[in-house]
Design an enzyme around this catalytic site. Structure first.
Site, PDB file in Angstrom:
ATOM      1  N   SER A 186       0.295  -2.161  -0.144  1.00  0.00           N
ATOM      2  CA  SER A 186      -0.125  -0.981   0.601  1.00  0.00           C
ATOM      3  C   SER A 186       0.595   0.235   0.054  1.00  0.00           C
ATOM      4  O   SER A 186       1.618   0.122  -0.619  1.00  0.00           O
ATOM      5  CB  SER A 186       0.211  -1.151   2.075  1.00  0.00           C
ATOM      6  OG  SER A 186       1.594  -0.903   2.285  1.00  0.00           O
ATOM      7  N   LYS A 187       0.031   1.397   0.370  1.00  0.00           N
ATOM      8  CA  LYS A 187       0.651   2.613  -0.155  1.00  0.00           C
ATOM      9  C   LYS A 187       2.064   2.791   0.376  1.00  0.00           C
ATOM     10  O   LYS A 187       2.892   3.417  -0.264  1.00  0.00           O
ATOM     11  CB  LYS A 187      -0.218   3.820   0.172  1.00  0.00           C
ATOM     12  CG  LYS A 187      -0.453   4.040   1.646  1.00  0.00           C
ATOM     13  CD  LYS A 187      -1.400   5.216   1.869  1.00  0.00           C
ATOM     14  CE  LYS A 187      -1.685   5.388   3.361  1.00  0.00           C
ATOM     15  NZ  LYS A 187      -2.650   6.444   3.619  1.00  0.00           N
ATOM     16  N   ARG A 188       2.310   2.212   1.530  1.00  0.00           N
ATOM     17  CA  ARG A 188       3.655   2.327   2.099  1.00  0.00           C
ATOM     18  C   ARG A 188       4.701   1.568   1.283  1.00  0.00           C
ATOM     19  O   ARG A 188       5.869   1.915   1.284  1.00  0.00           O
ATOM     20  CB  ARG A 188       3.663   1.778   3.532  1.00  0.00           C
ATOM     21  CG  ARG A 188       2.737   2.507   4.471  1.00  0.00           C
ATOM     22  CD  ARG A 188       3.414   3.746   5.049  1.00  0.00           C
ATOM     23  NE  ARG A 188       2.431   4.671   5.607  1.00  0.00           N
ATOM     24  CZ  ARG A 188       1.994   4.645   6.853  1.00  0.00           C
ATOM     25  NH1 ARG A 188       2.468   3.737   7.668  1.00  0.00           N
ATOM     26  NH2 ARG A 188       1.110   5.517   7.275  1.00  0.00           N
TER      27      ARG A 188
END
Length: 509
Positions: free
Chosen positions: A263-265
């Site tokens: 995920s971008k996180r």
RNA sequence: GGCCCGUUCGUCUAAGGGCUAGGACACCACCCUUUCACGGUGGUGAUACGGGUUCGAAUCCCGUACGGGCUACCA
């Protein structure tokens, strides 16, 4: 007999493109180009509530940076447009109505509140997520439970409604995935997915089938997260266009982060880029770092993505895009998910920097230097410097440290590194070296080195103990290429100047 | 919970019935280099488990475990 190969990448313009997205583009592109087919980009913007300004432009900018140029798209034209689903809105409803007419779909008038109520009501420990399916649809508010007259009246009154597919019971739907082989589903376990939303827009499920047909897509590739909804799509193909028209499917394995689907996180969390290029969400202001700005070459980015899930079966790891096009095959795409390894990603970039000529790197390095307040006035010099230091650079910004001192005199010298071993003899040596270098005729690395060693020998000093001080004088710190190479490139005037400055500092300390 | 997909060194992977399980990244050691790298040599390190099938299994089948995905009028 053979259909033209036409593949599509169908992103939703809701944000930046991450690793997995770009890899999906890449595999689509490679497959199409290898077979002489067309690579199409279709914008799947059927969810107006998720529209994000700038996202579509970002997608095309990313493709351009990567060198994966579509044959047909919103930007590139083509005979099967429009390539933005919002602009094809009118084309979907008739298909949904056709399915209602043939008994494969139905109108549903349940409000969001009613749906929520249903989920709460039927939720149990054994069934935490009740589905709108054959077990429940006869208890809901739809054209199956209403009389024809009631339904007609509701429709005539413009009541908000959706159209849902009516999943058959006890049928087995199976298809052959190009990567996984045969995959089967029991339709009794699949819910009645919404095909047409209350706002008249199709959901992904309807749109993907209608548009893949309309655009004559021959092979449909997407991430593994879509596998569970495949039976819905297969059935739609069967009901609407016939199975013989259906493209061949392949579901790519997921790219995993340190914990599950990347995920971008994960980027901010673990310190590596996740998006292709920098992206700031216009609504939340959330920033996600990109490979481009981090200092990756697009060649390396493409290369590392290609090998994350595919390999040729040889021990080669460095491939140009052209080579990938030539050698790619869907059969050799691995079926298991791959965990992204940033260390290996950096290695790919380092390899590409090492094998790139100065000409390839020049523009990028020049920008970086300029951004850091360094002025490059001599192109020839820049070229030589790049050749000299590129082996030491893993990411493009490494050039700032490795090459910066060629273009600006150091402001600080790491005197502490040489001070403890400094003495009168060395002081005298460098004074003599300066006198010698002032008279030096050709100013080339090997003669500078020879003179240096001769003088050292004459003074009974070990050259090794004198080279670090010279390095500090010219570079400012303990890094950089061979010290005589540096002196040669710096030129006589600047070399002597730096030596004098530093020597002065040693005296004053 | 249900359904689907998956499972070879820490990571990416090779080996698609016959073997010292190969390579790369990372790590360690040594060499080169009296900076740091590059480069070179070597090393640590894997077939999840249990059953079958077979003369023989990482490879085929079944089960278990574990991991992941999906389970929205999002894609």
């Amino acid at each position: 007999m053979n259909k033209e190969v036409r593949v599509r990448f169908a992103p939703s313009p809701t944000g930046g493109l991450h690793l997995g997205g770009v890899r999906t583009v890449l595999y689509n592109y490679l497959f199409a180009k290898k077979l002489g087919g067309k690579f199409i980009v279709r914008i799947e913007d059927t969810d107006q509530s998720r529209f994000v300004p700038g996202a579509e432009e970002y997608i095309f900018d990313t493709l351009e940076w990567c060198g994966l140029i579509p044959d047909e798209s919103v930007r590139h034209g083509g005979a099967y447009g429009p390539y933005r689903q919002s602009e094809r809105k009118a084309s979907y409803r008739p298909y949904a109505e056709q399915l209602v007419a043939s008994g494969h779909a139905y109108y549903a008038f349940d409000t969001p509140e009613e749906l929520e109520k249903m989920r709460q009501e039927f939720k149990t420990a054994d069934n935490p997520s009740p589905q709108y399916d054959h077990t429940l649809r006869m208890q809901m508010h739809n054209s199956l439970t209403l009389s024809a007259e009631e339904t007609a009246a509701l429709l005539a009154a413009g009541t908000r409604h959706v159209i849902r597919i009516r999943m058959p019971e006890k049928e087995t739907v199976s298809f052959t995935d190009m990567i996984r082989g045969q995959v089967s589903f029991d339709t009794s376990l699949v819910d009645d997915k919404v095909l047409l939303k209350a706002d008249g827009m199709p959901t992904y499920h309807l749109a993907v089938v209608v548009d893949d047909y309309a655009m004559r897509i021959s092979h449909a590739f997407r991430g593994e997260e879509w596998l569970p909804s495949a039976p819905v799509h297969i059935l739609l193909w069967k009901y609407l266009f016939g199975m013989e028209q259906m493209p061949q499917w392949a579901h790519f394995p997921l790219i995993l982060g340190p914990s599950g689907k990347l995920s971008k996180r994960d980027g901010a969390k673990y310190g590596f880029p996740v998006f292709a290029m920098n992206w700031t969400d216009p609504k939340s202001g959330e920033f996600t770092e990109g490979f481009r700005e981090k200092g990756f070459l697009p060649e390396a980015f493409i290369n590392l993505l290609a090998l994350l899930g595919w390999n040729e079966g040889t021990e080669q790891e460095i491939y140009s895009l052209e080579e990938l096009v030539q050698k790619f095959s869907m059969e050799r795409v691995h079926s298991a998910g791959a965990k992204f390894d940033y260390e290996k990603a950096k290695w790919f970039n380092h390899e590409w920097i090492k094998q790139s000529g100065a000409g390839r790197l020049e523009a990028g390095v020049r920008n970086l230097l300029t951004e850091n307040g360094l002025t490059v006035s001599d192109d020839k010099m820049l070229e030589k410097v790049i050749e000299l230091v590129k082996d030491r650079c893993t990411l493009l910004p490494d050039f700032v440290q490795q090459a910066g001192f060629f273009f600006r005199r150091p402001e600080q010298f790491d005197i502490a590194a040489i001070k403890p071993k400094w003495n009168e003899a060395k002081q005298l040596f460098f004074a003599e070296l300066i006198r010698n270098y002032e008279l030096h005729p050709d100013w080339e690395a090997h003669t500078l080195e020879n003179n240096f060693k001769e003088i050292a020998a004459a003074n009974e000093l070990k050259p090794g103990e004198l080279m670090l001080p010279l390095r500090i004088m010219l570079v400012g710190g303990k890094f950089g290429p061979g010290v005589f190479e540096i002196a040669a490139l710096l030129g006589k005037q600047e070399t002597l100047k730096r030596m004098e400055i530093c020597l002065g500092m040693m005296n004053n300390e």
